[in-house]
Design a protein around this motif. Structure first.
Motif, short mmCIF file in Angstrom:
data_model
loop_
_atom_site.label_atom_id
_atom_site.label_comp_id
_atom_site.label_asym_id
_atom_site.label_seq_id
_atom_site.Cartn_x
_atom_site.Cartn_y
_atom_site.Cartn_z
N ALA A 1 -5.50 -8.94 5.57
CA ALA A 1 -5.13 -9.42 6.91
C ALA A 1 -5.63 -10.84 7.13
CB ALA A 1 -5.70 -8.49 7.98
N ALA A 2 -6.87 -11.10 6.75
CA ALA A 2 -7.43 -12.44 6.92
C ALA A 2 -6.73 -13.45 6.03
CB ALA A 2 -8.93 -12.43 6.63
N ALA A 3 -6.40 -13.03 4.81
CA ALA A 3 -5.69 -13.92 3.90
C ALA A 3 -4.35 -14.34 4.49
CB ALA A 3 -5.49 -13.25 2.55
N VAL A 4 -3.62 -13.36 5.05
CA VAL A 4 -2.32 -13.66 5.65
C VAL A 4 -2.50 -14.52 6.90
CG1 VAL A 4 -0.30 -12.66 6.79
CG2 VAL A 4 -1.22 -11.60 4.73
N GLN A 5 -3.47 -14.16 7.75
CA GLN A 5 -3.68 -14.92 8.99
C GLN A 5 -4.04 -16.38 8.72
OE1 GLN A 5 -6.61 -13.11 11.55
NE2 GLN A 5 -5.63 -11.11 11.44
N PHE A 6 -5.11 -16.60 7.97
CA PHE A 6 -5.57 -17.96 7.74
C PHE A 6 -4.61 -18.74 6.84
CE2 PHE A 6 -9.44 -16.19 9.43
CZ PHE A 6 -10.06 -17.26 10.04
N GLY A 7 -4.10 -18.08 5.79
CA GLY A 7 -3.19 -18.76 4.89
C GLY A 7 -1.89 -19.16 5.57
N THR A 8 -1.31 -18.22 6.34
CA THR A 8 -0.06 -18.51 7.04
C THR A 8 -0.26 -19.57 8.10
OG1 THR A 8 0.74 -16.25 6.69
CG2 THR A 8 1.81 -17.53 8.43
N TYR A 9 -1.35 -19.46 8.85
CA TYR A 9 -1.60 -20.43 9.92
C TYR A 9 -1.74 -21.85 9.37
CZ TYR A 9 -3.62 -22.59 14.07
OH TYR A 9 -3.86 -23.42 15.14
N HIS A 10 -2.51 -22.00 8.30
CA HIS A 10 -2.71 -23.33 7.74
C HIS A 10 -1.47 -23.84 7.01
CE1 HIS A 10 -6.99 -24.22 8.60
NE2 HIS A 10 -7.00 -22.91 8.82
#
Length: 297
Positions: A270-279
């Motif tokens: 979840a964190a990988a998708v959140q931070f990766g997608t956002y950046h």
């Protein structure tokens, strides 16, 4: 002789944060940042919904610790048997609606506060409260829907049950624990993220550091999450301390950590998708629209 004033650590932090946010031009508007956070939150929530469903069942269950720790797989199978594969995404519509509101607000607010405050941790803590408290009723209803296995549960039925138990205020049962948890969790998470990246990183780097920061924050704050979930599940308005004592009576300290392995397994992707997608979206925005750098969030 001219006197040269030495900047305080706080001033140094503010200057560094301002330099990061202005190094590639003006930051994206709040609305643009909100949209990026909303997309990343919805994607992460849907991808990890099955793990979250099983974890919620474990957290709200009254079974003993041995059963809970040994038969997480059994709970998974029980959901499949009683509700089919789609049962693993039960309550996800509310989860996505909440994720759109909370993650959009969280990332956009943290981004804009970090430069002003000069602290990713402080900005994350304030953004966490702004993001999680207004959308709290959706979180409570999702817990009540996802925590029941095999029973019919709709949004209207869950809403009616909660309102009958205590009126409108019952929709905020457990909200203080959520506010406190948001301050601790998001403050720790964005503080660790900012310290490890100094605000500048690639989408892949943001995903990796976001995972590490979220695992640290999640492990530290998990007992509070168990307490608030139990409050959400109850219909008799238990207080925070009474709920804590009840959980300890059920199974001691291990009871408040029930479901932690599943939580960490869910948090990582979840964190990988959140931070990766956002950046990634911020990088695309900067390239095609002309916004700012990757920033602290």
């Amino acid at each position: 002789h001219a006197t040269i004033a030495r900047a305080s650590p706080e001033s140094d932090a503010q200057i560094a944060s301002l330099m990061r946010s202005s190094s590639s031009g003006a930051a994206p508007s709040y609305a643009s940042a909100f949209g990026m956070g909303a997309v990343s939150g919805a994607a992460a929530k849907t991808a990890t919904a099955p793990l979250e469903r099983v974890r919620l069942v474990l957290q709200t269950s009254t079974q003993n610790n041995a059963a809970a720790s040994s038969f997480a797989r059994a709970n998974f199978v029980e959901v499949l048997r009683a509700e089919g594969v789609l049962g693993l995404w039960r309550g996800n519509a509310l989860g996505v609606a909440r994720a759109v509101l909370t993650k959009g607000t969280l990332f956009a607010t943290q981004d804009h506060l970090s430069a002003a405050l000069g602290s990713d941790a402080s900005a994350g803590a304030l953004a966490g409260v702004c993001a999680h408290v207004p959308a709290y009723p959706l979180d409570l209803l999702r817990t009540r829907i996802a925590g029941a296995v095999g029973a019919e549960a709709s949004i209207t039925a869950a809403l009616g049950e909660v309102l009958r138990s205590g009126g409108v205020l019952a929709l905020y049962r457990g909200a203080p624990a959520t506010a406190g948890g948001a301050i601790a969790y998001e403050g720790t998470r964005f503080g660790v993220f900012g310290a490890l990246t100094d605000g500048e990183t690639s989408p892949a780097g943001a995903a990796a550091v976001g995972v590490a920061a979220s695992l640290v924050a999640g492990a530290v704050c998990y007992p509070n999450d168990t307490i608030r979930r139990k409050q959400q599940w109850s219909l008799d308005s238990p207080g925070y301390l009474s709920t804590f004592r009840e959980l300890l009576a059920e199974g001691g300290a291990p009871r408040i950590y029930r479901g932690l392995p599943l939580y960490l397994a869910k948090v990582a992707p979840a964190a990988a998708v959140q931070f990766g997608t956002y950046h990634l979206l911020k990088r695309l925005h900067r390239k095609y629209v002309g916004g700012g750098g990757d920033g602290g969030g």
